[in-house]
Design a protein around this motif. Structure first.
Motif, PDB file in Angstrom:
ATOM      1  N   PRO A 293      13.148  24.947 -13.336  1.00 12.00           N
ATOM      2  CA  PRO A 293      12.439  25.780 -14.300  1.00 12.00           C
ATOM      3  C   PRO A 293      10.997  25.991 -13.836  1.00 12.00           C
ATOM      4  O   PRO A 293      10.512  25.261 -12.988  1.00 12.00           O
ATOM      5  N   GLY A 294      10.354  26.994 -14.413  1.00 14.04           N
ATOM      6  CA  GLY A 294       8.983  27.285 -14.010  1.00 14.04           C
ATOM      7  C   GLY A 294       8.967  27.954 -12.663  1.00 14.04           C
ATOM      8  O   GLY A 294       9.896  28.675 -12.308  1.00 14.04           O
ATOM      9  N   ASP A 306       1.142  21.224 -14.569  1.00 12.31           N
ATOM     10  CA  ASP A 306       2.068  21.295 -15.694  1.00 12.31           C
ATOM     11  C   ASP A 306       2.618  22.696 -15.935  1.00 12.31           C
ATOM     12  O   ASP A 306       3.806  22.876 -16.160  1.00 12.31           O
ATOM     13  N   ILE A 307       1.718  23.651 -15.892  1.00 15.86           N
ATOM     14  CA  ILE A 307       2.135  25.019 -16.209  1.00 15.86           C
ATOM     15  C   ILE A 307       3.197  25.504 -15.211  1.00 15.86           C
ATOM     16  O   ILE A 307       4.133  26.228 -15.566  1.00 15.86           O
ATOM     17  N   ARG A 309       5.512  23.795 -13.861  1.00  7.98           N
ATOM     18  CA  ARG A 309       6.815  23.216 -14.152  1.00  7.98           C
ATOM     19  C   ARG A 309       7.467  23.889 -15.343  1.00  7.98           C
ATOM     20  O   ARG A 309       8.667  23.793 -15.536  1.00  7.98           O
ATOM     21  N   LYS A 310       6.664  24.551 -16.176  1.00  7.72           N
ATOM     22  CA  LYS A 310       7.199  25.137 -17.400  1.00  7.72           C
ATOM     23  C   LYS A 310       7.349  26.644 -17.318  1.00  7.72           C
ATOM     24  O   LYS A 310       8.364  27.202 -17.687  1.00  7.72           O
ATOM     25  N   GLU A 311       6.324  27.303 -16.857  1.00  9.66           N
ATOM     26  CA  GLU A 311       6.305  28.748 -16.945  1.00  9.66           C
ATOM     27  C   GLU A 311       6.511  29.383 -15.587  1.00  9.66           C
ATOM     28  O   GLU A 311       5.882  28.981 -14.607  1.00  9.66           O
ATOM     29  N   GLU A 312       7.332  30.392 -15.576  1.00  8.88           N
ATOM     30  CA  GLU A 312       7.549  31.084 -14.322  1.00  8.88           C
ATOM     31  C   GLU A 312       6.409  32.086 -14.115  1.00  8.88           C
ATOM     32  O   GLU A 312       6.163  32.917 -14.990  1.00  8.88           O
TER      33      GLU A 312
END
Lengths: 330, 321
Positions: A293-294, A306-307, A309-312
Motif C-alpha cells: 500500500p502507499g 509514514d505518508i 506507507r499509507k498514501e499513494e
C-alpha cells in the motif's frame, strides 16, 4: 516535431487475473491480479521518440502492447490522433492497425521460420490490400529491403530467417513494419538482443523514417544509456506505475524520484576514470501481485516516511513538464 | 608474478563442413591480482578461450596447438584425473554464463556448493555446509538462504550464489562469463560491487568475459579485445579507453553509448563478423575496417608490443612505427 499530440493515454490499467485452483474458486476467495500496468497516463507528441524505461517486470512491455490494443486494457482510455481507440470494434481497429505498428525484441522468435523474407514482408501488404498485383508487391518489398539496407534485395528475398544473422533478421522485422507506412510504432527493446557493434545501424534504419514520414515512436528499453541517446522524452516505470516523466536530458541530469536517482547511479559508464556505478538501494523489483500500500517503492526507499506507507503519491508536475510521483521529491 | 600464460593457443571445433577456428593464435599473460576484461562480439571466441583454459570444451572442440601455463605448468598436457582433482575448481574456477539456468533446480543451493567442496577436498558434509554459509556471507547473501532452492532466489541472488560456488575451494584465479548480462541495472550494480570487493579482499585474479565495455571499465584493471578468434589489442584499462590503437577497439568504443555524455549519434561497425569456417585472409577485421590498406587482406599483422603492456595487431601500427 510540433506540439501536436499523436497518442494520449489516460488512467490505463492492465490487470492479469492470477489463475487459481478449483478449491479456492469454490470457496470464492478474492481473485488476485498482477497489476502489470496500474493507472498510467501520458502523452506522446507527433514525431517524437518517447522512451518507456524500467527494470524487467515493471510493466513497460505490457504498457506498449496495451496502447496498441494487442492486449485489451482493463480500464482507461487511449486516444490516437484524438480518437478513442478503446471504443473501436475489430474492423475499425484493423483499419487503424496499419498505422500503428510494433517491432518486437527478439528477431529469433518474431519471424516465422518457414516463410521466406519475401513472404514475411509481403504478408502485411496483402493483409491490408496495399497492392494490386504481384509485381507491385515485389516492388514494395524490394524498396523496403533497400530502406533497411539489406542490399542487394534480390540476395535476400528468397532466404529463410535461419540464413540471416541477428542484425539482418531485425532489419527484416523493421522492413515488415515500415512497408505499411505507419505513423506510430512501438519499438519493444528492438536492439537488446543484438551485438553492440551493430545496434546503432538498426536504430539508424528504424529512425531515419521518422524524419521523412514524421513517424512517432514509443521506445521501450531497460538500457538508460541508449534511451538517453535516442529519446526526446521519457518515463520511468516501477511496478506498473510511472514514477517520473520529463525530457530525457532533464531526466538524466536532474532526476527527482529516489528510484530514478538510484537507477541513474547504477548505470555503469564506459569510462574507467568515471565514478563507479553504485547500488544505492538494495533488493529487487517486487512482484506486482498485491503491491504494497502507499508508494510502491517505499520498502526500498531511504526517504520513506509514514505518508509513503499509507498514501499513494500522484504523478504531479513540478515545473517545466517534469512529472514526479513522490511525496518527498520537492 | 605471472599466474596464467596462454601461448599461441588454437582451439578448433570440428564440424561436417570443416574446422571452425574459434580461437586462433591467442597470446595472453595475466599477473597475480590482475582483473582482465575479455571483450568482443558474440561468436568472437571469448567463451571458447575460457572453456579451453578450464578444459571444459564440448565434445567437438579441441585444443589444436599452443600452451596454457598456469603457475608455469602446462595444463594442456595434464591427464584428466590430475586436472579434475587438483586444478579445476581448486586452482581456478568458473562462473558460468546464465546463472538463471546454471544451478540445479532440484537441489538446495547450499548443498550444491557443499558438493563442490566435498569432491575436491577431504572434508565432511557438515563442515562443507558451514563453508557454504560463510561463502554466502562473503557475497552478501543471508547464510540462512543456503537451504533455499534456486527458484526461491531472485536473479541477483542466484548470480551471487554462482560466484560463491566458484570461490568454494579458494581458487587463485576465476573466470566469470558474462556475469551481469541477464541482470537488471540495479542488480547489476550490486553484483559488480560484490566482484570489486572480492577482488580487493581476496586478492583474486579474475577474467571477466563480456560484450559490455562499461562492465569492463567498472571492474577490470586490464582489457583484451578479441575479434574473430584473434586477440587484436591488450592494454591497461585507461589506455584502452583513452588511446586505443586498433581500429576495431576504436569502433567498439564509438558504438557504445554512455549515459554521461550528451546526446550523440551512435556509430555502428559496418558489415558482420566473419564466418570462422573460412575467416578472411590477412587481418580478419579487414573487410569491416575503415582504415583498410592493400596489405591488410594479404598478410596477417603481427601482435606487437607498442609499449610496456600495450599490445595490438594492426598493419597501421607497423607502417607508422
Amino acid at each position: 516535431m510540433n506540439g501536436e499530440i499523436e497518442l494520449k493515454v489516460e488512467n490505463l490499467k492492465k490487470w492479469f487475473p492470477v489463475r487459481r485452483g478449483i478449491v479456492s474458486t469454490l470457496l470464492s476467495r478474492k481473485t488476485d491480479y498482477v497489476r502489470a500496468v496500474d493507472d498510467i497516463s501520458f502523452e506522446v507528441r507527433k514525431g517524437e521518440i518517447f522512451g518507456l524505461a524500467g527494470e524487467s517486470g515493471c510493466g513497460k512491455t505490457t504498457a506498449g502492447k496495451t496502447v496498441l490494443r494487442l492486449l485489451e486494457p482493463t480500464s482507461g482510455k487511449i486516444y490516437f490522433e484524438g480518437r478513442d481507440i478503446t471504443a473501436l470494434n475489430k474492423l475499425e481497429m484493423k483499419e487503424l492497425r496499419r498505422r500503428m505498428q510494433i517491432v518486437y525484441q527478439d528477431p529469433y522468435q518474431s519471424l516465422n521460420p518457414r516463410m521466406t523474407v519475401f513472404d514475411i514482408i509481403a504478408e502485411p501488404i496483402q493483409v491490408h490490400k496495399m497492392s494490386d498485383s504481384l509485381a507491385e508487391t515485389e516492388d514494395i518489398v524490394h524498396k523496403a529491403l533497400e530502406e533497411v539496407e539489406l542490399i542487394p534485395g534480390e540476395d535476400f528475398v528468397y532466404r529463410f530467417p535461419h540464413e540471416l544473422s541477428g542484425g539482418q533478421r531485425q532489419r527484416v522485422a523493421v522492413a515488415r513494419t515500415l512497408v505499411l507506412q505507419p505513423s506510430f510504432i512501438v519499438a519493444d527493446e528492438p536492439i537488446s538482443m543484438l551485438d553492440v557493434s551493430i545496434r546503432a545501424g538498426i536504430l539508424k534504419v528504424m529512425l531515419k523514417t521518422r524524419l521523412a514520414q514524421d513517424v512517432t515512436y514509443i521506445f521501450i528499453t531497460h538500457d538508460l544509456a541508449y534511451a538517453r541517446h535516442i529519446c526526446h522524452r521519457g518515463a520511468i516505470m516501477y511496478s506498473g506505475k510511472i514514477v517520473e516523466m520529463t525530457s530525457m536530458d532533464h531526466l538524466v541530469k536532474h532526476p527527482l524520484h529516489p528510484y530514478t536517482i538510484a537507477l541513474m547511479k547504477a548505470v555503469p559508464v564506459p569510462d574507467p576514470e568515471y565514478e563507479k556505478a553504485r547500488a544505492v538501494i538494495g533488493g529487487e523489483v517486487p512482484t506486482p501481485i498485491n503491491p504494497p500500500p502507499g508508494c510502491r517503492f517505499h520498502p526500498r526507499c531511504s526517504k520513506a516516511s509514514d505518508i509513503c506507507r499509507k498514501e499513494e503519491p500522484e504523478l504531479t508536475e513540478v515545473g517545466n513538464e517534469h512529472f514526479v510521483a513522490c511525496h518527498h521529491a520537492l | 608474478m605471472t599466474i596464467l600464460e596462454v601461448q599461441d593457443l588454437k582451439t578448433y571445433y570440428s564440424t561436417l563442413m570443416g574446422d571452425v577456428k574459434a580461437v586462433d593464435d591467442v597470446r595472453l599473460r595475466m599477473d597475480k591480482g590482475e582483473a582482465l576484461g575479455l571483450v568482443g562480439e558474440s561468436g568472437c571466441g571469448k567463451t571458447t578461450l575460457a572453456l579451453a583454459i578450464m578444459r571444459l570444451l564440448p565434445w567437438n572442440g579441441r585444443i589444436a596447438g599452443g600452451k596454457i601455463m598456469l603457475n608455469d605448468i602446462d595444463i594442456v598436457g595434464l591427464d584428466d584425473k590430475t586436472f579434475d582433482k587438483e586444478y579445476r575448481w581448486k586452482k581456478m574456477s568458473y562462473v558460468f554464463q546464465g546463472a538463471m539456468n546454471a544451478l540445479n533446480p532440484v537441489f538446495k543451493v547450499g548443498a550444491q556448493i557443499a558438493e563442490a567442496i566435498t569432491i575436491h577436498e577431504d572434508v565432511e558434509n557438515p563442515e562443507a555446509m558451514e563453508r557454504a554459509r560463510e561463502l554466502f556471507r562473503l557475497v552478501g547473501i543471508d547464510p540462512e538462504r543456503t537451504t533455499s532452492f534456486p527458484h526461491e532466489l531472485s536473479g541477483g541472488m542466484k548470480q551471487r550464489a554462482m560466484i560463491a560456488m566458484a570461490l568454494a575451494c579458494n581458487p587463485d584465479f576465476i573466470i566469470a562469463d558474462e556475469p551481469t548480462t541477464a541482470l537488471d541495472v540495479i542488480v547489476q550494480a550490486q553484483t559488480l560491487e560484490v566482484m570489486r570487493e572480492l577482488q580487493k579482499k581476496l586478492g583474486l585474479t579474475t577474467m571477466i568475459i563480456t560484450h559490455d565495455l562499461s562492465v569492463v571499465a567498472q571492474t577490470c584493471s586490464t582489457c583484451a579485445i578479441m575479434y574473430a578468434g584473434n586477440l587484436v589489442e591488450y592494454a591497461d584499462i585507461n589506455t584502452i579507453f583513452s588511446e586505443p590503437a586498433h581500429p576495431y577497439t576504436k569502433a567498439l568504443i564509438g558504438a557504445f553509448p554512455s549515459i554521461k555524455e550528451d546526446r550523440r549519434e551512435l556509430v555502428s561497425i559496418a558489415g558482420v563478423p566473419p564466418n570462422l569456417l573460412h575467416p578472411p585472409t590477412g587481418c580478419r577485421f579487414n573487410p569491416r575496417c575503415p582504415n583498410r590498406m592493400d596489405i591488410c587482406s594479404k598478410e596477417k599483422p603481427d601482435y606487437l608490443e607498442l609499449e610496456d603492456g600495450h599490445n595490438a595487431a594492426c598493419h597501421l601500427l607497423t607502417k607508422e612505427g
